[in-house]
Design a protein around this motif. Structure first.
Motif, mmCIF file in Angstrom:
data_model
loop_
_atom_site.group_PDB
_atom_site.id
_atom_site.type_symbol
_atom_site.label_atom_id
_atom_site.label_comp_id
_atom_site.label_asym_id
_atom_site.label_seq_id
_atom_site.Cartn_x
_atom_site.Cartn_y
_atom_site.Cartn_z
ATOM 1 N N SER A 15 0.837 -1.205 0.000
ATOM 2 C CA SER A 15 0.000 0.000 0.000
ATOM 3 C C SER A 15 0.874 1.257 0.000
ATOM 4 C CB SER A 15 -0.920 0.007 1.229
ATOM 5 O OG SER A 15 -1.721 -1.154 1.228
ATOM 6 N N ASP A 27 -5.753 2.493 1.276
ATOM 7 C CA ASP A 27 -6.444 1.938 2.441
ATOM 8 C C ASP A 27 -7.618 2.846 2.771
ATOM 9 O OD1 ASP A 27 -4.955 -0.363 2.763
ATOM 10 O OD2 ASP A 27 -3.455 0.612 4.027
ATOM 11 N N THR A 38 -3.845 -3.522 5.392
ATOM 12 C CA THR A 38 -4.942 -3.565 4.431
ATOM 13 C C THR A 38 -5.848 -4.750 4.765
ATOM 14 O OG1 THR A 38 -3.476 -2.636 2.774
ATOM 15 C CG2 THR A 38 -5.514 -3.652 1.979
ATOM 16 N N ASP A 58 -5.126 -2.635 -4.949
ATOM 17 C CA ASP A 58 -4.205 -2.970 -3.867
ATOM 18 C C ASP A 58 -4.845 -4.023 -2.968
ATOM 19 O OD1 ASP A 58 -1.935 -2.798 -2.227
ATOM 20 O OD2 ASP A 58 -2.987 -1.421 -0.871
ATOM 21 N N VAL A 59 -4.152 -5.134 -2.812
ATOM 22 C CA VAL A 59 -4.751 -6.261 -2.087
ATOM 23 C C VAL A 59 -4.123 -6.381 -0.700
ATOM 24 C CG1 VAL A 59 -5.041 -7.445 -4.294
ATOM 25 C CG2 VAL A 59 -3.114 -8.057 -2.807
#
Ligand SMILES: Nc1nc2c(ncn2[C@@H]2O[C@H](COP(=O)(O)OP(=O)(O)OP(=O)(O)O)[C@@H](O)[C@H]2O)c(=O)[nH]1
Ligand SMILES: [Mg+2]
Length: 593
Positions: A15, A27, A38, A58-59
């Motif tokens: 992130s 986030d 996250t 974004d995971v």
């Protein structure tokens, strides 16, 4: 637009890197910011080059949120794989890589970040080694620090090169895997997702999966900008008319109508699976995570039965996970979305052998060859054929069907046999109804009978399929009139139409003579016409009478008038089937007894 997903172990700096690249906060939740972790998918974008935008999905890295991670990468074909220089390769690095490999993700950049905290060299070497043998082997690596900014420019350049090298999205119908749904005051329900193929336009009707509801696109936004229309690949927010927010959620999909079949059973090739899989697993494909029943067919083939219908095409890849275990148990490639039933002993084994011989992306001819015959739209919905594609070579097309030439030949021969058998058994009505003919000949669909009859030199008209084609073509009104007469004679074989009937139907002597030549009717005497099978039936009935018999007994047996009975008896006499004994009585000849 390009879309890139992140991947990598928890806390390795995914992130932070996305924030450094885009200036946006991926986030979204207060809880995420408070915990510095996250939890759910984040979205941010920037322009890496020219005006083309690159969006990041974004995971989360934490094991507990791997379902969210899979929903993020599912519809995406490129990845920024993040490894922390000071920690090196860790457990979720491996789990994420296994998932990406099973999904056949082949485009990516390795970002070894936090390189202000440790020499990135060892982490790069270690990661390269792990990537070897996967679809991401040999991707470019960049050492970077989000804190000092060192390497960021190089990372941007490398990501730009990656996006430029990405293949154009495969042409195909619109399908948007939903990753969020929320309600906007004054607008109603909005869903977001990655549009991986096709185009969506304001006003479009789309199908919502798994419910099957039709919903209308009221508005579209791409990266917070209103648009009328968006094509793949893009991140999209879709405002939907007439849908409550709780009726749609992550894992649902919006698809172009008619482009996907609702798949509830499919045969797959397993990739990197254990010999035996648990019977209940979770299937991940696109943003969906669905309970699935697994039936092993062979070492690398299985039948999957998802709990809810999925919109997918042959050749697509997905994952199987055991929600309890900490790893992907198998990847799979969809081979057949319309699998045959498995009923007899040995069916599963034979099916596994057949699946082993299939390619991931079969040609139309292969699919038709395997099935014998298949509806065109079924192949479109299976993703094997595009709606606008020309009919393929080497395949017979008729009535919306694609038929293997060998099967076509067999059906033609079978139809011929069935028509002959029927004519022999039913001399008075030599036409067999198309659905009966299809059933007896083993033809999949009665709508094919017309084309097959033409192929076999047979005729299909109101009296069914029959063998009389003399090449004589009547004008439509005459043909209709003859058909009407034939239909009447099929019900009452000896009720020959009278002179007024023939005149009313517009049938002249010339037409009737042509009908006789064509074999549609036979002429018993002037003005008396019957079906070609009538004399045989007449004989069968008088044979049942006590011998000898009189004209009026024959007339009664035939349920007709003297106008027909007398010339018909003379016709039978001429044929040598009956013989006059005296003025009143006749008897069947020896030959016809
Ligand atoms: N020194 C240094 N710290 C960094 C760098 N990048 C990230 N960090 C720190 O590493 C921690 C984790 O960063 P995140 O970006 O939240 O990591 P993540 O991979 O997104 O974590 P999850 O989403 O929970 O998997 C934070 O405290 C960051 O400040 C870097 O380049 N240098
Ligand atoms: Mg994060």
């Amino acid at each position: 637009m390009f879309v890139i997903a992140t991947a990598g172990h928890v806390d390795h700096g995914k992130s932070t890197l996305v924030r450094a690249l885009t200036g946006m906060e991926p986030d979204r939740w207060a809880e995420e910011r408070r915990r510095g972790m996250t939890i759910d998918l984040g979205f941010a974008w920037t322009s890496l080059a020219d005006d083309e935008m690159t969006a990041f999905v974004d995971v989360p890295g934490h094991q507990r949120f791997v379902t969210n991670m899979l929903a993020g990468v599912g519809p995406v074909t490129a990845v920024m794989f993040v490894v922390a220089a000071d920690e090196g390769w860790r457990q979720q690095s491996a789990e994420h890589l296994a998932a990406l490999h099973a999904l056949d993700v082949r485009h990516g950049v390795l970002a070894v970040t936090r390189s202000d905290l440790a020499d990135p060299g060892p982490a790069i070497a270690q990661a390269r080694e792990r990537l070897d043998g996967t679809g991401l082997a040999g991707i470019p690596a960049v050492a970077v620090s989000a804190v000092t900014g060192q390497g960021l420019a190089a990372l941007r350049d490398t990501l730009r090169d990656l996006t430029r090298a990405l293949p154009a999205p495969a042409p195909g119908p619109a399908r948007l895997w939903v990753d969020r749904s929320f309600s906007v005051r004054g607008s109603g329900t909005v869903v977001t997702g990655t549009l991986a193929s096709g185009t969506v336009t304001v006003g479009d009707d789309l199908l919502l999966y798994p419910s099957g509801r039709t919903v209308q696109v009221r508005g579209l936004q791409s990266l917070k900008t209103d648009v009328d229309r968006a094509g793949a690949v893009s991140r999209l927010a879709v405002n939907l008319r007439g849908l409550k927010t709780d009726e749609v959620r992550r894992g649902h999909a919006l698809v172009q109508p008619g482009a996907f079949a609702p798949v509830t059973s499919m045969d797959v090739r397993l990739v990197r699976a254990a010999d035996r899989l648990p019977a209940q697993l979770t299937l991940h494909l696109g943003s969906a995570a669905v309970a699935v029943r697994v039936r092993m067919l062979g070492p690398s083939a299985a039948r999957l039965t998802p709990a809810t219908p999925l919109p997918l095409h042959v050749g697509e890849r997905g994952l199987l996970r055991d929600p309890g275990a900490r790893h992907v148990v198998a990847g799979f490639v969809v081979l057949d979305t319309m699998p045959p039933g498995l009923h007899a002993r040995g069916d599963a084994r034979r099916r596994a052998t057949a699946l082993a011989g299939m390619r991931d992306r079969p040609t139309v001819a292969e699919e038709v060859g395997r099935r014998g015959a298949v509806r065109r739209e079924a192949l479109v919905m299976a993703g094997v054929l595009a709606p606008g594609d020309a009919d393929p070579d080497g395949v017979v097309t008729a009535g919306g069907w694609l038929v293997d030439p060998v099967v076509w030949k067999q059906w033609t021969a079978a139809l011929h046999r069935v028509v002959d058998e029927w004519a022999a058994a039913n001399p008075l009505s030599p036409g067999i109804a198309p659905d009966a003919a299809a059933r007896r000949a083993g033809i999949t669909d009665a709508r094919l009978v017309g084309a097959l009859a033409a192929e076999a030199g047979l005729v299909l008209d109101v009296s069914g399929v029959h063998g009389r084609d003399t090449g004589i073509r009547f004008p439509a009104p005459i043909r209709r009139a003859l058909d009407e007469i034939c239909a009447g004679l099929r019900d009452a074989p000896f009720a020959a139409p009278g002179a007024e009937d023939l005149a009313r139907l517009g049938l002249s002597r010339r037409h009737l003579a042509a009908a006789v030549t064509a074999g549609v009717l036979i002429r018993i005497t002037d003005g008396v016409y019957l079906l070609p099978g009538a004399p045989a039936e007449a004989l069968r009935r008088v044979a049942a009478l006590p011998q000898p018999f009189t004209v009026s007994q024959a007339r009664a047996a035939w349920d007709t008038s003297r106008r027909v009975a007398v010339p018909l008896l003379e016709h039978l006499d001429r044929q040598g089937a009956t013989r006059r004994l005296d003025t009143a009585r006749r008897i069947l000849t020896k030959e016809s007894r």
